[in-house]
Design a protein around this motif. Structure first.
Motif, PDB file in Angstrom:
ATOM      1  N   ILE A 192       0.840  -1.204   0.000  1.00  0.00           N
ATOM      2  CA  ILE A 192       0.000   0.000   0.000  1.00  0.00           C
ATOM      3  C   ILE A 192       0.871   1.249   0.000  1.00  0.00           C
ATOM      4  N   GLU A 193       1.892   1.250   0.856  1.00  0.00           N
ATOM      5  CA  GLU A 193       2.806   2.397   0.905  1.00  0.00           C
ATOM      6  C   GLU A 193       3.493   2.599  -0.443  1.00  0.00           C
ATOM      7  N   ALA A 194       3.887   1.499  -1.073  1.00  0.00           N
ATOM      8  CA  ALA A 194       4.608   1.581  -2.346  1.00  0.00           C
ATOM      9  C   ALA A 194       3.743   2.138  -3.468  1.00  0.00           C
ATOM     10  N   LEU A 195       2.437   1.941  -3.384  1.00  0.00           N
ATOM     11  CA  LEU A 195       1.538   2.373  -4.452  1.00  0.00           C
ATOM     12  C   LEU A 195       1.035   3.805  -4.288  1.00  0.00           C
ATOM     13  N   LYS A 196       1.404   4.462  -3.222  1.00  0.00           N
ATOM     14  CA  LYS A 196       0.980   5.853  -3.034  1.00  0.00           C
ATOM     15  C   LYS A 196       1.429   6.697  -4.212  1.00  0.00           C
ATOM     16  N   GLY A 197       0.482   7.415  -4.818  1.00  0.00           N
ATOM     17  CA  GLY A 197       0.815   8.294  -5.920  1.00  0.00           C
ATOM     18  C   GLY A 197       0.909   7.621  -7.273  1.00  0.00           C
ATOM     19  N   ILE A 198       0.781   6.286  -7.331  1.00  0.00           N
ATOM     20  CA  ILE A 198       0.801   5.568  -8.610  1.00  0.00           C
ATOM     21  C   ILE A 198      -0.647   5.302  -9.028  1.00  0.00           C
TER      22      ILE A 198
END
Length: 338
Positions: A192-198
Motif C-alpha cells: 500500500i505504501e509503495a503504491l501511493k501516488g501511482i
C-alpha cells in the motif's frame, strides 16, 4: 499421460487437511487427482474431519485416519497434517511438506517446542517418502530435522490447466494490480505504501483489516477487496488484471507466480527463496522489506513496455515446468518406488 509402469497401482489414499483450514492445498492437488486416479486401480481423496489444531482435533483426525486405512495402502498426507503419520502403522506413508511455517509461528516456548516435535521431529521420520515442494523447503527441512536425506525429494506444485493464455492490452494509465492474500507474509502494508501516488486499481483478494482499509483510503488508492472467490472467479481476476503483485515475506512455493504467468501477466515478486526458484529469471524482483524497492518494481513494469513483454514471454516458457501431467508422473513414480 501414460502409465509410469505397465501395471497400475492398487490403492492410493490422499489424506488432506480440512478445507476450512484453507482451500489452497485442495487447489494444488485438484488438477493432479484425475491424472492419478487413471493410473491407480483404486484412488480416493479424503478430507480430515476436524478443522483445528487443538489436542482433541488432532486425536479425532488420527482416529479417523487409523480407522479408514488398510494394510498395504499408499497413504499420501498433505496440508500440514503430518501428525496423521502416527495413525497409519500398516500403510506405505508419503507426506508432502508445503512449507515450514510451523517454525515461524508464535505462542509460548512450550507450545512452540511441542508443535515442532509433533509436526516435524516426531512425525516425519515415520514417513517412507517425504516430498518438499521446493529445493528451499527441502534444505530448511533437513536443517531443522534429523532425517534421511535419501527419502526427501522435491516435486513442484502443478499449475491448474484452467489457467490459460488470455490476451489483454496493458492499461499503463490505470493498471489493474492483483494482489493475492492478506496474511502477515503477504506484505500488504508495504505494498500500500509503495503504491501511493501511482494511478492504479489495487485488487486485494482476502480480508483486509480496518487499518488497511483506512490506509488505502488515506493514500487515495482506488481498490477492490473480493473475498471467498471460487476457482472460476479467481481465474477471472487473473484475466482482468494487468500485473500480479506478490512481494511476499515468506512462502513455501508461490502459486500466484505460475498462475499469473500461465494467463500471460507480468509478475512482481520478492527476491527470496523459494520465489526465485519458482520464477527463475522470469519476474521483476524486489526487496520485500523496502517500500521504495517495491515501488520502483511497479514503476518499471508499468512504464517499460518492452520489459513487460519480455516478462510475459519468459513466463509462458517458465510455466511449462509446472504442467500437471509432468508433476503427476513424478508422484506416480514415487508411489511405484514404494
Amino acid at each position: 499421460m501414460s502409465n509410469t509402469t505397465s501395471t497400475n497401482l492398487s490403492s492410493v489414499r490422499l489424506l488432506c487437511r480440512n478445507i476450512a483450514m484453507g482451500f489452497s492445498i485442495h487447489r494444488v492437488f485438484a488438477p493432479l487427482i484425475p491424472l492419478l486416479r487413471t493410473n491407480c486401480e483404486k484412488f480416493s481423496a479424503h478430507e480430515a474431519p476436524a478443522k483445528t489444531a487443538s489436542p482433541v482435533a488432532l486425536l479425532r483426525n488420527m482416529w479417523w485416519a487409523f480407522r479408514h486405512h488398510r494394510r498395504g495402502d499408499i497413504c499420501h498426507i498433505t496440508g500440514d497434517v503430518h501428525y496423521l503419520l502416527f495413525a497409519l502403522p500398516f500403510a506405505h506413508r508419503v507426506v508432502t511438506v508445503h512449507d515450514l511455517i510451523t517454525l515461524h509461528l508464535g505462542g509460548s516456548p512450550f507450545w512452540r517446542w511441542l508443535r515442532r516435535k509433533i509436526w516435524l521431529s516426531w512425525s516425519l521420520p515415520l514417513a517412507d517418502k517425504i516430498v518438499c515442494i521446493s529445493e528451499n523447503t527441502r534444505r530448511e527441512l533437513l536443517e531443522a530435522c534429523n532425517l534421511d536425506s535419501k527419502k526427501v525429494e522435491v516435486i513442484y506444485n502443478p499449475v491448474d490447466p484452467i489457467f490459460q493464455p488470455s490476451f489483454k492490452a496493458f492499461n499503463a494509465e490505470q493498471p489493474r494490480i492483483l494482489h493475492i492474500g492478506t496474511n502477515w507474509n503477504k506484505n500488504v502494508d508495504r505494498t500500500i505504501e509503495a503504491l501511493k501516488g501511482i494511478p492504479c486499481t489495487f485488487v486485494v483478494v482476502g480480508p483486509l483489516t480496518e487499518e488497511q482499509h483506512m490506509a488505502l483510503q488515506h493514500a487515495q488508492i482506488v481498490y477492490e477487496n473480493p473475498i471467498g472467490l471460487s476457482d472460476k472467479e479467481m481465474k477471472a481476476q487473473y484475466e482482468c488484471c494487468d500485473l500480479v503483485s506478490f512481494p511476499s515475506l515468506f512462502e513455501g512455493f508461490g502459486m500466484p507466480i505460475i498462475e499469473g504467468q500461465a494467463v500471460g501477466r507480468p509478475i512482481l515478486t520478492s527476491e527470496i527463496a523459494p520465489l526465485t526458484e519458482v520464477a527463475a529469471d522470469t519476474a521483476c524482483y524486489v526487496n520485500p522489506q523496502s517500500v521504495e524497492s517495491i515501488r520502483q518494481g511497479f514503476l518499471r513494469i508499468i512504464q517499460n513496455e518492452s520489459y513487460r513483454e519480455e516478462l510475459v514471454a519468459k513466463g509462458f516458457e517458465n510455466v511449462k515446468r509446472f504442467a500437471a501431467p509432468h508433476i503427476a508422473s513424478q508422484y506416480l513414480a514415487l508411489y511405484h518406488s514404494l
